[in-house]
Scaffold this active site. Structure first.
Site, PDB file in Angstrom:
ATOM      1  N   GLU A 169     -17.485 -22.946   8.004  1.00 33.59           N
ATOM      2  CA  GLU A 169     -17.123 -23.815   9.119  1.00 33.59           C
ATOM      3  C   GLU A 169     -17.479 -23.223  10.477  1.00 33.59           C
ATOM      4  OE1 GLU A 169     -13.411 -26.189   6.976  1.00 33.59           O
ATOM      5  OE2 GLU A 169     -13.001 -24.946   8.736  1.00 33.59           O
ATOM      6  N   GLU A 365     -13.963 -26.786   0.066  1.00 34.19           N
ATOM      7  CA  GLU A 365     -12.531 -26.878   0.390  1.00 34.19           C
ATOM      8  C   GLU A 365     -12.138 -28.344   0.381  1.00 34.19           C
ATOM      9  OE1 GLU A 365     -11.110 -25.090   4.019  1.00 34.19           O
ATOM     10  OE2 GLU A 365     -12.316 -23.276   3.724  1.00 34.19           O
TER      11      GLU A 365
END
Length: 464
Positions: A169, A365
């Protein structure tokens, strides 16, 4: 939500769960580990919701055998973990800390002994503090230092790692770290945020090259992006333009350089007055654009946006968003205040697979936070556990969303539930729980939740 549809997954589908070093390891001052930006951020009053830190977290540094046993019981075939950069290169002199490498070697060996493939993230936000003091991700040299670190890991651990994930991320690292200051290092400067975007992209490319230089064809390279699903509130041109602007800075700043070797000209145009892009040098985009074996996608919720004139009252983490209004989330919200829109995951997977049809995708995720309560119940291992029907429903509906995308042709090869354990939830401290396994932070006891048992059943059945 009642859903009688039963959807099967491919036989070779990878089932996993995930954590991040700073969120679970603890042992912050042991075996030569240096400070990360998160250690320093946690010491600043008012930064962390409950005033906590990652000094102990879930103590996985010491308790990893217990956690690997839980994974084996759950039936997962892969574990996504991250290496703490400050454990490997703790000081500015660049000297390698052998105790850090030895720790991860032991963890990886135990995973392999238990039939669990290690998926290793090199950078999950815990930048060494000495690099931040030299400018952090706004400084080009950090990308080169990252490549040096990647080479060290590839040489030391390359025979044990199934997949290398360069970054987790980078959106958060750049925009929350440097755009609105909501994450470490806590800087509010859009110019630095865009420099961080580019240097994170460059780090990805240089890191991928460093790993391949060490491991050759054995190297399996990925990156994990939290691509946003932005929904326009209507077909009004202003709303559609707002969606496009949000997409450019949330998604295209990564997808363009990493997968196509270019920045969309509209990004440069929109950021006029914020930066002159002088940090982009000749040859950078070729360095960034490296072959990927798999693209990791993290997904939790969607954003609904509409057009507006003038800046809003809250500082958007992303620059050049004055024309974008993010609407309050609708429907039943998780404890994070996030909406639940499984269809967004199907749509995202179909869109990315359509653009990059030869690229394997993995959900690296996906999960939800809820207010959990422990119950004494003999049906649980150990005689107590957490009944979490909302997390179970979220898990099931999002796995159905993945299965539907696969059945419609998306190249999705795996799913990693976030998270194995309740953990340190960054600026929210220990106030939010995402785990399939509950952690009693006072005793470090691991306690099963219904969601963990349900995930084990889904893995066993390869269907939901």
């Amino acid at each position: 939500m009642v859903n009688d549809e039963r959807l099967a997954f491919p036989e070779d589908f990878t089932w996993g769960t995930a954590t991040a070093s700073f969120q679970v390891e603890g042992a912050a001052h042991e075996d030569g580990r240096g400070d990360s930006i998160w250690d320093v951020y946690c010491r600043q009053p008012g930064r962390i919701a409950d005033g906590s830190n990652g000094d102990v977290a879930c103590d996985q540094y010491h308790r990893y055998p217990e956690d690997i046993a839980l994974m084996k019981q759950m039936g997962v075939g892969a574990y996504r973990l991250s290496v703490a950069w400050p454990r490997i290169v703790p000081q500015a002199d660049g000297a390698i800390n052998q105790a850090g490498l030895d720790h991860y070697r032991r963890v990886l060996d135990m995973l392999l002994e238990n039939g669990i493939k290690p998926v290793v993230t090199l950078y999950h936000w815990d930048l060494p503090q000495y690099l931040q003091e030299a400018g952090g991700w706004a400084n080009r040299d950090t990308a080169q230092r990252y490549a040096d670190y990647a080479a060290v890991l590839a040489k030391a651990l390359g025979d044990r790692v199934q997949t290398w994930t360069t970054l987790n991320e980078p959106w958060c690292s750049a925009y929350l770290g440097y755009g609105n200051g909501g994450h470490a290092p806590g800087i509010r400067d859009y110019g630095q945020a865009l420099a961080a975007v580019h240097h994170l992209n460059l780090a990805h490319g240089l890191g991928a090259q460093a790993i391949r230089a060490e491991l050759g064809d054995r190297a399996r390279i990925s990156v994990t992006l939290n691509l946003q699903v932005n929904r326009a509130d209507s077909d009004d041109p202003a709303d559609l333009a707002a969606k496009t602007r949000a997409d450019l800075f949330a998604n295209e700043v990564w997808l363009g350089p990493m997968l196509a070797g270019t920045y969309d000209q509209r990004i440069h145009d929109a950021a006029e007055g914020i930066t002159d892009w002088s940090f982009v040098r000749d040859g950078d985009l070729e360095q960034i654009h490296q072959p990927l074996d798999v693209l990791g996608i993290n997904y939790y919720s969607t954003n609904h946006v509409r057009g507006r004139s003038g800046a809003g009252s809250e500082r958007n983490p992303m620059p050049a968003q004055e024309m974008v209004e993010t609407l309050p989330p609708q429907g039943p919200l998780t404890a994070m205040g996030w909406n639940q829109e499984p269809q967004g995951l199907t749509d995202l997977l179909m869109e990315v697979s359509g653009r990059f049809p030869k690229l394997d995708l993995m959900i690296t995720e996906n999960g939800s936070a809820w207010e959990d309560q422990v119950s004494m119940d003999p049906s649980f291992p150990g005689g107590k556990g957490v009944h979490d029907p909302q997390r179970v429903a979220y898990l099931e509906e999002h796995l159905r969303a993945v299965a539907r995308a696969i059945h419609e042709g998306a190249r999705v090869t795996g799913y990693f539930a976030w998270s194995l354990l309740d953990n340190f939830e960054w600026a929210l401290g220990y106030t939010k729980r995402f785990g399939l396994i509950r952690v009693d932070y006072d005793t470090q006891e691991r306690i099963w939740k219904d969601s963990g048992l349900r995930y084990a059943q889904i893995i066993h059945d390869r269907a939901v």
